[in-house]
Write an enzyme that holds these catalytic residues in place. Structure first.
Site, PDB file in Angstrom:
ATOM      1  N   ASP A   8       0.923  -1.427   0.045  1.00 23.38           N
ATOM      2  CA  ASP A   8      -0.184   0.411   0.463  1.00 23.38           C
ATOM      3  C   ASP A   8       0.985   0.833   0.206  1.00 23.38           C
ATOM      4  OD1 ASP A   8       1.032   0.930   3.471  1.00 23.38           O
ATOM      5  OD2 ASP A   8      -1.188   0.507   3.136  1.00 23.38           O
ATOM      6  N   CYS A  65       3.027  -2.586   3.680  1.00 29.48           N
ATOM      7  CA  CYS A  65       2.749  -1.591   4.321  1.00 29.48           C
ATOM      8  C   CYS A  65       3.151  -1.185   5.398  1.00 29.48           C
ATOM      9  CB  CYS A  65       0.819  -2.498   4.906  1.00 29.48           C
ATOM     10  SG  CYS A  65       0.948  -3.395   6.282  1.00 29.48           S
ATOM     11  N   THR A  67       3.122  -1.278   8.777  1.00 31.87           N
ATOM     12  CA  THR A  67       3.148  -1.556   9.486  1.00 31.87           C
ATOM     13  C   THR A  67       4.331  -4.043   9.725  1.00 31.87           C
ATOM     14  OG1 THR A  67       1.222  -2.523  10.825  1.00 31.87           O
ATOM     15  CG2 THR A  67       2.103  -0.310  11.338  1.00 31.87           C
ATOM     16  N   HIS A  98       9.874 -23.431  10.634  1.00 30.59           N
ATOM     17  CA  HIS A  98       8.973 -23.379  11.501  1.00 30.59           C
ATOM     18  C   HIS A  98       7.442 -23.877  10.570  1.00 30.59           C
ATOM     19  CE1 HIS A  98      11.924 -23.606  14.855  1.00 30.59           C
ATOM     20  NE2 HIS A  98      12.699 -23.594  14.260  1.00 30.59           N
ATOM     21  N   HIS A 133       7.361 -29.997  12.512  1.00 25.27           N
ATOM     22  CA  HIS A 133       6.728 -28.634  12.794  1.00 25.27           C
ATOM     23  C   HIS A 133       5.123 -29.280  11.030  1.00 25.27           C
ATOM     24  CE1 HIS A 133       9.755 -26.765  14.253  1.00 25.27           C
ATOM     25  NE2 HIS A 133      11.186 -27.232  13.472  1.00 25.27           N
TER      26      HIS A 133
END
Length: 148
Positions: A8, A65, A67, A98, A133
């Site tokens: 964004d 974006c 964050t 993992h 995993h």
């Protein structure tokens, strides 16, 4: 490997830096936008990347974006997507080993270009460990089936 990438407005400039890295690594990618710093809605860019990674058209996805959080939340709504927000090198490696993440989300207002390049390089080069995993990934898939 073929990578879908999008951002964004808050992640636009970091996305452009990541594209330079992908070019240097000779990794094929498609940019799903946005293509400027004008305000846009991050779900509009997370969705096409997540859909195409989930369909198998692309091996991995990179979302950026402000964050990384909003993009990650939106991408994880698509069945088959395991997207993690990563802001450090240890997590980049661990989330591949993992969690077998197929999309990574970064924050353009949180991570500088140098660190972002290292995070992406590690994430792209790290294989899934499998073993114990895989059992956990299978359990995540069962949760997805239950609520889809």
């Amino acid at each position: 490997m073929k990578v879908a990438i999008a951002a964004d407005h808050g992640g636009y400039s970091l996305k452009e830096e990541i594209k330079k890295l992908l070019d240097e690594l000779h990794i094929s990618y498609e940019d799903f936008g946005c293509h400027c710093e004008d305000s846009v809605d991050y779900p509009d860019y997370a969705l096409p990347v997540a859909e195409r990674v989930a369909s198998g058209e692309f091996t991995r996805g990179i979302l950026v974006c402000g964050t990384g959080l909003g993009m990650s939340i939106a991408a994880n709504k698509v069945k088959g997507i395991r997207c993690a927000v990563v802001h450090d090198c240890f997590s980049a490696k661990a989330t591949r080993e993992h969690n077998d993440t197929n999309i990574i989300a970064l924050g353009g207002r949180v991570v500088g270009p140098g660190l972002a390049r290292e995070i992406i390089r590690i994430w792209l080069e790290t294989p899934f460990s499998g073993g114990r995993h895989q059992r956990r990934i299978d359990k995540i898939s069962e949760i997805e089936k239950k609520y889809s």
